[in-house]
Design a protein around this motif. Structure first.
Motif, PDB file in Angstrom:
ATOM      1  N   SER A 144       0.800  -1.225   0.000  1.00 25.06           N
ATOM      2  CA  SER A 144       0.000   0.000   0.000  1.00 25.06           C
ATOM      3  C   SER A 144       0.832   1.274   0.000  1.00 25.06           C
ATOM      4  O   SER A 144       0.279   2.364  -0.149  1.00 25.06           O
ATOM      5  N   LYS A 163       0.347   3.724  -2.864  1.00 26.40           N
ATOM      6  CA  LYS A 163      -0.646   4.805  -2.874  1.00 26.40           C
ATOM      7  C   LYS A 163       0.012   6.185  -2.779  1.00 26.40           C
ATOM      8  O   LYS A 163      -0.527   7.173  -3.293  1.00 26.40           O
ATOM      9  N   ASN A 211      -4.954   7.432   1.552  1.00 25.11           N
ATOM     10  CA  ASN A 211      -3.662   7.302   2.230  1.00 25.11           C
ATOM     11  C   ASN A 211      -3.771   7.006   3.719  1.00 25.11           C
ATOM     12  O   ASN A 211      -2.974   6.231   4.254  1.00 25.11           O
ATOM     13  N   SER A 229      -6.176   3.732   3.675  1.00 27.87           N
ATOM     14  CA  SER A 229      -5.673   2.733   2.731  1.00 27.87           C
ATOM     15  C   SER A 229      -6.793   2.070   1.934  1.00 27.87           C
ATOM     16  O   SER A 229      -6.824   0.851   1.761  1.00 27.87           O
ATOM     17  N   ASN A 239      -8.297   0.884  -1.219  1.00 23.81           N
ATOM     18  CA  ASN A 239      -7.786   0.538  -2.543  1.00 23.81           C
ATOM     19  C   ASN A 239      -8.611   1.160  -3.663  1.00 23.81           C
ATOM     20  O   ASN A 239      -8.072   1.642  -4.666  1.00 23.81           O
ATOM     21  N   CYS A 283      -2.934   0.897  -6.239  1.00 25.49           N
ATOM     22  CA  CYS A 283      -3.004   0.758  -4.776  1.00 25.49           C
ATOM     23  C   CYS A 283      -1.944  -0.154  -4.190  1.00 25.49           C
ATOM     24  O   CYS A 283      -1.715  -0.138  -2.980  1.00 25.49           O
TER      25      CYS A 283
END
Length: 323
Positions: free
Chosen positions: A19, A22, A262, A265, A267, A315
């Motif tokens: 992640s 991102k 962010n 998280s 996606n 993502c």
């Protein structure tokens, strides 16, 4: 003792970013659009028909955001239903959705099949409602008997088979047939669940359009036609807006999307920004080809060599991502 890897070798190695990817996607998006950007979902009317025009906004009726505002999944659509009624319109023909801002590949090629049907791997489309999930609120009945459940949003878009019974454990889950919305509620529950069981839908844009039509019907505007997809409407409207009535719109500031992408998280939010960036750069429907390519072009422009990354989605869920 294990051999210490030379610093130069470690620095030049690429790894799956997960992640952390991102950060790259959102940085590229901000660089291109700026901090004042707003997603805009529009409802247009022409003749007797309504047209839902998507902009790739991932936040439309997102449950967590709505709770803070005291809204539910269909509140925005309920407000939209007021617009035709104010003009004396109580009946419309077709409800069409234009999701042409993105392509119709709803999932990246390299996402693992074991992720499928999890809330964090929902399909991505040009129109996205409730994080593209249906939420099941489940409660027990009598021992051994089928449970009761309600859906949020309350929709007929999916076909539900209830095989979940009242038992001694809370093991409730929902499965879905691939590329369909045939869902089965399974397992057992002993107490009313405090959180919903969420399952992603197939074809999110048609899901949103269906819920819009159902909400109109429930709020005094009868839909006499069908729910359908028309990916030519946005281009026709931009070319010649004469004859089109802007019935309603919903705007979302980029700061809202960035926070969910962010900090939480999400996606879906990162993938929508990735595809939207690809659309902006190429003027073609956003895809998992032109989106990551646009992020890669940004990275090279700020001085990162092309051999130091390979991007496959926005993502970081793809195992093909390396940085």
């Amino acid at each position: 003792m294990p051999r210490k890897m030379p610093a130069a070798t470690a620095a030049d190695s690429t790894f799956m970013p997960a992640s952390n990817l991102k950060i790259l996607t959102t940085s590229a998006f901000l660089d291109r659009y700026g901090s004042d950007f707003k997603f805009q979902t529009r409802l247009l009317k022409k003749g007797d028909d309504l047209y839902l025009i998507g902009d790739g906004d991932p936040t439309l009726a997102g449950a967590e955001l709505l709770k803070k505002a005291g809204w539910n999944v269909t509140t925005a659509f309920e407000k939209w239903a007021c617009a035709p009624r104010k003009e004396g319109v109580t009946r419309v023909g077709n409800v069409s959705v234009d999701d042409s801002v993105f392509d119709q590949q709803f999932l990246p090629q390299h996402w693992s099949r074991r992720y499928m049907f999890q809330r964090y791997s929902a399909e991505v489309a040009g129109v996205n409602l409730n994080a593209n999930c249906i939420d099941f609120w489940v409660r027990p009945t009598s021992p051994g008997q089928p449970v009761q459940f309600t859906l949020d949003p309350d929709t007929h878009y999916a076909t539900i088979h209830n095989q979940c019974v009242t038992g001694k454990k809370n093991t409730c889950g929902v499965s879905r047939q691939t590329d369909s919305n045939d869902m089965t509620l399974r397992g057992e529950v002993s107490t009313t669940l405090s959180e919903p069981v969420s399952v992603p839908v197939h074809d999110p844009a048609m899901f949103a359009a269906t819920v819009l039509a159902e909400t109109l019907n429930k709020n005094g505007v009868t839909v006499s036609g069908s729910v359908q997809r028309d990916r030519s409407v946005a281009a026709e409207y931009l070319k010649d807006p004469a004859g089109w009535i802007k019935a309603a719109s919903l705007e979302t500031q980029i700061a809202t999307v960035l926070g969910r992408a962010n900090k939480d998280s999400m996606n879906l939010y990162a993938e929508c920004m990735c595809k939207r960036l690809g659309h902006e750069v190429t003027k073609q429907p956003g895809s998992w080809q032109n989106g990551p390519a646009a992020v890669g072009a940004f990275l090279q422009r700020i001085g990162i060599p092309a051999n130091q990354f390979h991007l496959d989605d926005g993502c970081g869920l793809s195992r093909e991502d390396n940085v």
